[in-house]
Scaffold this motif. Structure first.
Motif, PDB file in Angstrom:
ATOM      1  N   ALA A 356     -59.835   3.463  -6.152  1.00 28.92           N
ATOM      2  CA  ALA A 356     -58.658   4.120  -6.737  1.00 28.92           C
ATOM      3  C   ALA A 356     -57.407   3.289  -6.459  1.00 28.92           C
ATOM      4  N   ASN A 357     -57.314   2.745  -5.264  1.00 33.56           N
ATOM      5  CA  ASN A 357     -56.196   1.857  -4.952  1.00 33.56           C
ATOM      6  C   ASN A 357     -56.235   0.607  -5.820  1.00 33.56           C
ATOM      7  N   ALA A 358     -57.429   0.070  -6.030  1.00 38.48           N
ATOM      8  CA  ALA A 358     -57.568  -1.116  -6.881  1.00 38.48           C
ATOM      9  C   ALA A 358     -57.136  -0.815  -8.307  1.00 38.48           C
ATOM     10  N   ARG A 359     -57.550   0.336  -8.825  1.00 36.69           N
ATOM     11  CA  ARG A 359     -57.180   0.712 -10.197  1.00 36.69           C
ATOM     12  C   ARG A 359     -55.663   0.834 -10.321  1.00 36.69           C
ATOM     13  N   ARG A 360     -55.046   1.507  -9.355  1.00 37.67           N
ATOM     14  CA  ARG A 360     -53.586   1.668  -9.403  1.00 37.67           C
ATOM     15  C   ARG A 360     -52.883   0.327  -9.297  1.00 37.67           C
ATOM     16  N   PHE A 361     -53.374  -0.521  -8.403  1.00 35.96           N
ATOM     17  CA  PHE A 361     -52.735  -1.825  -8.196  1.00 35.96           C
ATOM     18  C   PHE A 361     -52.831  -2.688  -9.456  1.00 35.96           C
ATOM     19  N   ILE A 362     -54.003  -2.709 -10.070  1.00 31.98           N
ATOM     20  CA  ILE A 362     -54.182  -3.505 -11.291  1.00 31.98           C
ATOM     21  C   ILE A 362     -53.299  -2.976 -12.411  1.00 31.98           C
ATOM     22  N   ASN A 363     -53.282  -1.652 -12.578  1.00 27.98           N
ATOM     23  CA  ASN A 363     -52.434  -1.062 -13.628  1.00 27.98           C
ATOM     24  C   ASN A 363     -50.960  -1.378 -13.397  1.00 27.98           C
ATOM     25  N   LEU A 364     -50.543  -1.320 -12.135  1.00 32.95           N
ATOM     26  CA  LEU A 364     -49.145  -1.607 -11.814  1.00 32.95           C
ATOM     27  C   LEU A 364     -48.818  -3.079 -12.076  1.00 32.95           C
ATOM     28  N   MET A 365     -49.736  -3.971 -11.718  1.00 35.73           N
ATOM     29  CA  MET A 365     -49.514  -5.388 -11.987  1.00 35.73           C
ATOM     30  C   MET A 365     -49.370  -5.636 -13.485  1.00 35.73           C
ATOM     31  N   GLU A 366     -50.203  -4.970 -14.271  1.00 41.67           N
ATOM     32  CA  GLU A 366     -50.135  -5.166 -15.714  1.00 41.67           C
ATOM     33  C   GLU A 366     -48.845  -4.596 -16.295  1.00 41.67           C
ATOM     34  N   GLU A 367     -48.415  -3.453 -15.762  1.00 45.13           N
ATOM     35  CA  GLU A 367     -47.161  -2.857 -16.243  1.00 45.13           C
ATOM     36  C   GLU A 367     -45.973  -3.765 -15.946  1.00 45.13           C
TER      37      GLU A 367
END
Length: 471
Positions: A356-367
């Motif tokens: 879940a942390n990985a998903r949030r981190f990746i989404n934030l990086m893309e944003e």
């Protein structure tokens, strides 16, 4: 016509396919406590992030086993290969090799009433020999091997292929599968290096088999691991590098995988008295490991080990103290960022644990379009890293965090006490390269130690961007 799943009570349970290679579910033992579902949804971001209607009622699973770790009623358990392993042990023509690691050694004692984090690695090795192992090797040797390949790959990308930065680690099979399904656009950024156990196994069936004059088809390799995803990883089609080497396409690199919990149960069922066991050592050839190899069980440990060797590969000088105690990526925090200066270059790194942390981190990086600023991103699926793997001994929830902290500290103590701290210093590893592999990223290393990945986004079906309902 409204969709109705064949899985029942999905508001309180994880959907587990009866063909799941790692996890099995017995509904008669389930008490609908919701713990498995909450762990899968909130910590791993799996349940609720895909639609069963869209997948054709086929659950999406990355085999992390966190559901089985939280289940205290025996409803969700691991799929056992004990009978097959015992058959190999009983066959006089077979040479059974166990490989295991310090992440198992600092957790196995829990099952025998020892204090959290106590290192029982020596007793574990003795127990594996009592169970019938002809050889017991150190998976941390495979970790050192993985670091040599992965750090060399990172240096190559930094110098020649900056478009493939950041480099994501690939030691965690659940993270790899998660990437293939949910973020296939990141596949080119995954290190092509296999996980430590998946590097060590083909070395046993090639280099060791040659050295000991053993027919590789008679070698049976059992990985003893904190990880339930290893049960799935060993059956990936590409995990037959030794078979390709010997032109035996049906030969698997690793034949079986058992978890720390399964090992504890096996020892008890065989009535082996654990406490009086002597502290034995791993067999040589693959028995030496660096402090960096020990750290692989901790979130941030792979990162720390990689930086120690990257320093040497880039500067030809041993890492200084700042790289031998890299506090910024230590601990249980889900996302840990740091920046280091290496030969006048600033290298930004991140260690993430929990999908879940990985998903949030990746989404934030893309944003934020910010992910290109990083060089190396370590991801471990299980919170805290392998020390919190789905195959580790269960602890009651109030004790879960203290148990993890004790295991983490134990691995750092093992690292600090080692005479060699960086993977490149491993003498047995140096011999392996000199006598067999040649060099990191060389032709034979690429053939035996590296792999490829598959875009599995199609498994999600047409509805591939599902967000869980907030209750």
């Amino acid at each position: 016509m409204a969709f109705t799943s064949r899985f029942e009570q999905l508001d309180s349970r994880v959907a587990v396919e009866n063909r799941n290679i790692s996890i099995q579910f017995n509904p008669e033992k389930c008490r609908n406590c919701t713990l498995c579902r909450r762990r899968c949804a909130e910590v791993m971001s799996m349940t609720g992030y895909y639609s069963l209607e869209s997948t054709g009622d086929v659950p999406i699973c990355v085999h992390c086993g966190q559901c089985s770790l939280t289940c205290m009623f025996g409803a969700t358990t691991t799929v056992s290969q004990r009978a097959e392993i015992q058959k190999a042990i009983d066959d006089p023509d077979k040479v059974v090799v166990f490989q295991t690691s310090s992440a198992v050694g600092v957790a196995l004692g829990d099952a025998f009433g020892r204090p959290f984090g106590e290192n029982v690695e020596g007793k574990m090795i003795s127990a594996l020999r009592r169970l019938g192992g002809n050889y017991v090797f150190d998976t941390n040797f495979g970790a050192d091997l993985a670091i040599m390949e992965e750090a060399s790959e990172l240096l190559y990308r930094m110098d020649n292929k900056k478009e493939l930065l950041p480099q994501f680690t690939s030691a965690c099979p659940s993270w790899v599968e998660f990437t293939e399904i949910f973020f296939p656009e990141l596949i080119p950024h995954l290190s092509t290096g296999k996980s430590p156990s998946s590097m060590l196994s083909p070395m046993i069936k090639t280099y060791f088999a040659k050295r000991m004059h053993i027919d590789p088809s008679n070698l049976v390799i059992v990985s003893v691991t904190p990880c339930t995803a290893k049960k799935a990883e060993i059956f990936r089609p590409e995990q037959n590098a030794a078979g390709r080497y010997w032109q035996h396409p049906d030969m698997r690199d690793t034949d079986y995988a058992i978890t720390t919990r399964e090992l504890a149960t096996w020892i008890k069922e065989k009535k082996i008295d654990f406490d009086p066991l002597e502290n034995a050592a791993y067999d040589t050839v693959f028995g030496e490991s660096s402090g960096g190899g020990d750290l692989f069980g901790n979130s941030g440990g792979l990162m720390e080990a990689a930086l120690r060797t990257l320093v040497y590969l880039k500067t030809h000088k041993p890492a200084e103290e700042d790289f031998l105690h890299f506090e910024a990526v230590r601990g249980l925090e889900g996302v840990k960022e740091a920046a280091v200066t290496l030969d006048n270059d600033i290298i930004r790194v991140v260690a993430v644990s929990g999908l879940a942390n990985a998903r949030r981190f990746i989404n934030l990086m893309e944003e934020k379009h910010s992910w290109k600023k990083y060089a190396l991103i370590e991801v471990m699926a299980c919170p805290g890293g392998c020390i919190g793997g789905g195959g580790q001994p269960r602890t009651q929830l109030p004790l879960e965090i203290p148990a993890k902290r004790a295991r983490i500290e134990a691995l750092y103590q093992m690292d600090a006490q080692k005479s060699i701290r960086a993977s490149w210093e491993n003498k047995e590893l140096q011999t392996l390269y000199a006598k067999f592999l040649g060099e990191p990223l060389g032709d034979l290393s690429e053939a035996l130690l590296h792999t490829q990945y598959v875009n599995k986004h199609y498994l999600l079906g047409k509805e591939d961007k599902v967000q869980p309902l907030i209750k």
